[in-house]
Design a protein around this motif. Sequence first.
Motif, PDB file in Angstrom:
ATOM      1  N   THR A 278     -61.742 -14.145  86.871  1.00 44.70           N
ATOM      2  CA  THR A 278     -60.430 -14.257  87.352  1.00 44.70           C
ATOM      3  C   THR A 278     -60.382 -13.375  88.695  1.00 44.70           C
ATOM      4  OG1 THR A 278     -59.336 -14.946  85.459  1.00 44.70           O
ATOM      5  CG2 THR A 278     -57.972 -14.333  86.952  1.00 44.70           C
ATOM      6  N   LEU A 279     -60.710 -12.260  88.458  1.00 44.71           N
ATOM      7  CA  LEU A 279     -60.647 -11.393  89.654  1.00 44.71           C
ATOM      8  C   LEU A 279     -61.574 -11.689  90.849  1.00 44.71           C
ATOM      9  CD1 LEU A 279     -59.705  -8.519  90.817  1.00 44.71           C
ATOM     10  CD2 LEU A 279     -61.561  -7.583  89.728  1.00 44.71           C
ATOM     11  N   ARG A 280     -62.970 -11.994  90.467  1.00 38.31           N
ATOM     12  CA  ARG A 280     -63.713 -12.487  91.333  1.00 38.31           C
ATOM     13  C   ARG A 280     -63.223 -13.782  92.273  1.00 38.31           C
ATOM     14  NH1 ARG A 280     -68.055 -16.190  91.861  1.00 38.31           N
ATOM     15  NH2 ARG A 280     -67.764 -17.053  89.687  1.00 38.31           N
ATOM     16  N   ILE A 281     -62.704 -14.805  91.512  1.00 43.08           N
ATOM     17  CA  ILE A 281     -61.980 -15.812  92.317  1.00 43.08           C
ATOM     18  C   ILE A 281     -60.833 -15.651  93.006  1.00 43.08           C
ATOM     19  CG2 ILE A 281     -60.990 -18.212  91.728  1.00 43.08           C
ATOM     20  CD1 ILE A 281     -62.861 -18.442  89.223  1.00 43.08           C
ATOM     21  N   ALA A 282     -59.940 -14.595  92.475  1.00 48.10           N
ATOM     22  CA  ALA A 282     -58.775 -14.105  92.855  1.00 48.10           C
ATOM     23  C   ALA A 282     -59.299 -13.572  94.402  1.00 48.10           C
ATOM     24  CB  ALA A 282     -58.021 -13.485  92.271  1.00 48.10           C
ATOM     25  N   SER A 283     -60.029 -12.794  94.374  1.00 48.69           N
ATOM     26  CA  SER A 283     -60.526 -11.963  95.491  1.00 48.69           C
ATOM     27  C   SER A 283     -60.878 -12.550  96.695  1.00 48.69           C
ATOM     28  CB  SER A 283     -61.797 -10.959  94.920  1.00 48.69           C
ATOM     29  OG  SER A 283     -61.226 -10.030  94.176  1.00 48.69           O
ATOM     30  N   MET A 284     -61.571 -13.901  96.184  1.00 48.15           N
ATOM     31  CA  MET A 284     -62.207 -14.679  97.206  1.00 48.15           C
ATOM     32  C   MET A 284     -61.082 -15.448  97.924  1.00 48.15           C
ATOM     33  SD  MET A 284     -64.791 -18.061  96.441  1.00 48.15           S
ATOM     34  CE  MET A 284     -63.903 -18.444  95.070  1.00 48.15           C
ATOM     35  N   LEU A 285     -59.882 -15.771  97.298  1.00 49.28           N
ATOM     36  CA  LEU A 285     -58.834 -16.320  97.923  1.00 49.28           C
ATOM     37  C   LEU A 285     -58.028 -15.303  98.827  1.00 49.28           C
ATOM     38  CD1 LEU A 285     -57.593 -18.212  94.783  1.00 49.28           C
ATOM     39  CD2 LEU A 285     -58.385 -19.329  97.018  1.00 49.28           C
ATOM     40  N   VAL A 286     -57.873 -13.862  98.223  1.00 49.19           N
ATOM     41  CA  VAL A 286     -57.228 -12.956  98.891  1.00 49.19           C
ATOM     42  C   VAL A 286     -57.861 -12.617 100.434  1.00 49.19           C
ATOM     43  CG1 VAL A 286     -56.559 -10.428  98.984  1.00 49.19           C
ATOM     44  CG2 VAL A 286     -56.099 -12.212  97.000  1.00 49.19           C
ATOM     45  N   ASP A 287     -59.332 -12.491 100.189  1.00 45.07           N
ATOM     46  CA  ASP A 287     -60.342 -12.218 101.268  1.00 45.07           C
ATOM     47  C   ASP A 287     -59.849 -13.397 102.406  1.00 45.07           C
ATOM     48  OD1 ASP A 287     -61.189  -9.970  99.845  1.00 45.07           O
ATOM     49  OD2 ASP A 287     -63.040 -10.890  99.323  1.00 45.07           O
ATOM     50  N   ASN A 288     -59.813 -14.714 101.998  1.00 43.18           N
ATOM     51  CA  ASN A 288     -59.716 -15.398 103.025  1.00 43.18           C
ATOM     52  C   ASN A 288     -58.090 -15.369 103.533  1.00 43.18           C
ATOM     53  OD1 ASN A 288     -62.231 -17.111 103.779  1.00 43.18           O
ATOM     54  ND2 ASN A 288     -62.316 -16.573 101.443  1.00 43.18           N
ATOM     55  N   ASP A 289     -57.150 -14.774 103.091  1.00 43.33           N
ATOM     56  CA  ASP A 289     -55.788 -14.820 103.393  1.00 43.33           C
ATOM     57  C   ASP A 289     -55.254 -16.050 103.118  1.00 43.33           C
ATOM     58  OD1 ASP A 289     -53.399 -13.339 104.288  1.00 43.33           O
ATOM     59  OD2 ASP A 289     -53.735 -14.292 106.163  1.00 43.33           O
ATOM     60  N   ILE A 290     -55.556 -16.564 101.825  1.00 40.22           N
ATOM     61  CA  ILE A 290     -54.904 -17.882 101.384  1.00 40.22           C
ATOM     62  C   ILE A 290     -53.877 -17.390 100.264  1.00 40.22           C
ATOM     63  CG2 ILE A 290     -55.398 -19.727  99.660  1.00 40.22           C
ATOM     64  CD1 ILE A 290     -58.071 -19.946 100.929  1.00 40.22           C
ATOM     65  N   SER A 291     -52.642 -17.719 100.516  1.00 31.55           N
ATOM     66  CA  SER A 291     -51.579 -17.194  99.968  1.00 31.55           C
ATOM     67  C   SER A 291     -51.797 -17.582  98.312  1.00 31.55           C
ATOM     68  CB  SER A 291     -50.171 -17.667 100.378  1.00 31.55           C
ATOM     69  OG  SER A 291     -50.018 -18.839 100.412  1.00 31.55           O
ATOM     70  N   THR A 292     -51.537 -16.685  97.347  1.00 29.55           N
ATOM     71  CA  THR A 292     -52.277 -17.089  96.032  1.00 29.55           C
ATOM     72  C   THR A 292     -51.207 -16.441  94.918  1.00 29.55           C
ATOM     73  OG1 THR A 292     -54.378 -16.911  96.768  1.00 29.55           O
ATOM     74  CG2 THR A 292     -54.166 -16.584  94.267  1.00 29.55           C
ATOM     75  N   ILE A 293     -51.078 -17.001  93.724  1.00 26.71           N
ATOM     76  CA  ILE A 293     -50.451 -16.570  92.727  1.00 26.71           C
ATOM     77  C   ILE A 293     -51.349 -16.471  91.363  1.00 26.71           C
ATOM     78  CG2 ILE A 293     -49.540 -18.877  92.064  1.00 26.71           C
ATOM     79  CD1 ILE A 293     -47.104 -17.169  91.096  1.00 26.71           C
ATOM     80  N   VAL A 294     -51.566 -15.592  90.955  1.00 28.33           N
ATOM     81  CA  VAL A 294     -52.337 -15.239  89.636  1.00 28.33           C
ATOM     82  C   VAL A 294     -51.643 -15.095  88.226  1.00 28.33           C
ATOM     83  CG1 VAL A 294     -54.327 -14.104  88.666  1.00 28.33           C
ATOM     84  CG2 VAL A 294     -54.003 -14.232  91.097  1.00 28.33           C
ATOM     85  N   PHE A 295     -51.794 -15.741  87.499  1.00 32.16           N
ATOM     86  CA  PHE A 295     -50.920 -15.674  86.070  1.00 32.16           C
ATOM     87  C   PHE A 295     -51.923 -15.080  85.147  1.00 32.16           C
ATOM     88  CE2 PHE A 295     -48.532 -19.233  88.090  1.00 32.16           C
ATOM     89  CZ  PHE A 295     -47.072 -18.849  87.704  1.00 32.16           C
ATOM     90  N   GLY A 296     -51.513 -14.203  84.416  1.00 33.59           N
ATOM     91  CA  GLY A 296     -52.145 -13.491  83.350  1.00 33.59           C
ATOM     92  C   GLY A 296     -51.170 -13.573  82.212  1.00 33.59           C
TER      93      GLY A 296
END
Length: 756
Positions: A278-296
Motif C-alpha cells: 500500500t505504501l509503495r502504491i500510495a508513494s507513487m501517487l504522491v510522487d506524481n502529485d495526484i490527490s489521493t486518499i488512503v484507507f486503513g
Amino acid sequence: MNLEQLIGRLKDTPSFMENVTHWETIPAREARYAPFPEGLDPRVVPVLAAHGIYHLYSHQREAFDCVQRGEDVCVVTPTASGKTLCYNLPVLTGILKNPDARALYLFPTKALSADQVSELYELIEAMGVDVKTYTYDGDTPAAARRQVRQAGHIVVTNPDMLHSGVLPHHTKWVKLFENLRYVVIDEIHAYRGVFGSNLANVLRRLMRLCRFYGSHPQFIVCSATIANPGELAQMLIGRPVTLIDQSGAASGEKHIVFYNPPVVNRQLGVRKSVLQETLRIASMLVDNDISTIVFGKSRLTVEVLTRHLKERVRDPLGNAGRVRGYRGGYLPTLRREIERGLRKGEIRAVISTNALELGIDIGQLDACVMCGYPGSIASTWQEAGRAGRRKNTSLTVVVASSSALDQYIINHPGYFFGRSPENALIHPDNLYVLLGHVKCAAYELPFEEGESFAPGVSTQELLTYLCEEHILNLTAGRYYWMAEEFPAADLSLRSVTSENFVIIDITHPEHRVAIGEMDRYTVPMLLHEHAIYMHEGQQYQVEKLDFTEKKAYVRSVDVDYYTDADLNTSVRVLDVLKEQPLGGGTLGYGDVLVTWLVTMFKKFKLDTQETLGFGPVDLPELEMPTNACWWALDESITGGLSMDDLQGGMLGISNALGQILPVYLMCSPRDICVQYRVRDPFTKLPTIIVFDNYAGGIGLSERVYGMRSLIFSDVHALIAGCVCEAGCPSCVGPVGEVGERGKQTALLLTERLMAL
C-alpha cells in the motif's frame, strides 16, 4: 504525470500487472434527467440554474414526487449522485408554503452535519428567503442554542445530540415538536449494529414525543447501496417506506483495480506485507502529485502509513503538511482543520480510517488506495466514491491482505461486482439497548399504564423492573421518573456501554493536554502500560492506565517499533433459546457469557514488521453477556479423525468463518467472534461457536443460526481455492497453527457439514 498517463503506465508495467487479479473499467455514464416538478417553489429554479442545474436527475424528481404524496421515502444511489437535493427540495418547498413547518436533519457525524448545513445555507441565502437553518450539536455556543430552539426552521444535528440534548429537554423545543413536518436521516447504512439499534430507539422516543405534541412527521432517508435498504429503513423508523434505488446521475470513468501482493513463500502461502505494498502504491501517487486518499482498517495502520508518507514528502525545513492522517480519536478542531485543507487542495494525500468514508465534502480527489478490503462491498464502494466525485476519471486500488476475507474477495471479482449480498443488521429490541431507552423515555414523558414503547416490546415488564429498582414510581396510573441522575448522559449510542477513556499527553508536565479518546473495550489492547500509542504519525508510550478515572497518560517518544496485544477469550453458555438437530449433533442459539483477558503484548519493527520482543500486561478480566450460535459436531462429522487433526481442522474452519461471515452480515470482522472447542463443557462435543462482540448481542449470531450449514459451502470454496499446499493466512491459517493436515481436515469437515 497526470492520472490518465499514470493509468496507462501501470497497465504497461509487468511487475505491477502480474499482481493484478482484476481490472474493472466502469465507463462514464450519461445522466438521466427529468423536468422540475410543478409543485417546486419557483424561487428555487433560478438558484439551481446559477449552479448549472437546469433539470433534476430522475431519482431526485421521483423522491420529490413521493414526498409530495405524503410517503416515507428511502433513496439509495451511489456517492456524489445528488442525494442532498432529494431532501432539500421537498423540505424547502414545504417550509416556504407553510412558514410554521419545521424539519429535523440527522447525520451520523458532526463533520457531516457541518458540511451539509453549509450547502443548505448557501441555497437559502441565494434564494433570499427567511428559512432559518442551524446546526445544533456539542459545538453550538450556549448563547446560540436558545435562538435555535425558538426560531430554527431546519435543525441539523446528529443522533447523539438528539438523544442527549434535544429529547430530554423537549419542553424547550415546543415549536419544533408541534410543527415537525420532516425528519431527514442521511447515510442510514452507517446505522448498523449497536449504533443503528440505538438510533431506532431514539426515533421511537422522538415519535412518542411527536404524538404527545400532535405532529406526524414524514421521513426521508438516504443510503449507500446495500442489500436491504428498505428493510433497514423500515426497522429504523418503524414504518413502511417507498424505495428509490435507480440513480439518474452521471459519473466519470472509474478504474477499480484488485491488487494481490506477490507470494514470497508458496508452501506457506506468505505474501508481501499489505502495508508495504500500500505504501509503495500510495508513494507513487504522491510522487506524481495526484490527490489521493488512503484507507486503513485500523488506527495503527493509519498512523504507520501517515508516518512513512510524511517522511517521503518532508521538505528541507521539516514541513510535511501535504500528507495528513485522519481518524476517530483526533479532537474535533484537528479534524476540521484537515477537512478544510483537503477542500482547499493544500493537502494532497490523506490517510484515514473509515471516518472519511461518509459523504463529507473533501474536495476533488483523483485516487483511492485501500490497505486491505474494507470489510463490506458497500463500504468499498463508499470509499472508492471519495475519488472522482466531480465526474473526472478516477483510480481505486484495493490492496489485499493475507486474511481469508481479503483473499476470497480479491480472487472472486465476479462476486464483488455482482449485486451486493450484504444486509445491514440492527437489533433494536436488544434488552441492554432497550432498557436504557425506556429509562430515557420515562424521564422525557411519564408512561401511562398499558402504554407500549414499541410493537412486540414487553414494556410493562421493563417498567415494573424499573419500579423495583426505585428508578420509576407508579402513581395514579402513570410511571414517573424518580431517580436523581440524568439517564441519557450514561447511554452512548455507539456502544452498549458508555465508558470512553481520555488520552492525556504528559510529555511536558506543566502543560498536560488531552489528545484523544478510546472506548473501554479497545483500551486493554492499545493503551495498556508500555504500549506504543500512535497519533498523527507521532509515537507515545503509555506511562499509566487509570481504569478508575478512565484516563491514560502518555509521553512522546521516538522509537522504531509499535506494539500489539494478545487477547485470551473464553465462552460459557448460559441459556439455550433455539436448537435444531445437526446430524447426530446440534445447531444451537442462546445467551452466553464471554470472558477475556489481555496477558501480554508484542513489539514489531516499524519498517519490517519483524517481532522484537514481548512484555506482560497486568489488567483486570472483563466479562460480557451476549448471544451466540454453535455447531456441536457428533461422530458422523468428526469420525475417523485423530485429536490433533480434529483440532487443526476446527481451528482452520474457525479462521475461515471469521472472515467469511462479515461478508454476509455487513459488519466489521471485529463485530463477531469465532471460537472452537475440541470438547465443549456444555455440549460435551467438538463445538464451533460464533458470538456477537457486543453486550446483549445485536442479532448477528442469530442470523448465522438461520443460515444453518449453508455457510460452509463458501468456507469450503475459500479453502479449496487457495494456492497453498497445507494452510496459510489466506485460508485456514498458517501450517504452524493448524498442523500439516489442518487444511485437508477442514475441507473434510466442511464437506460433511454441507451434506447435512
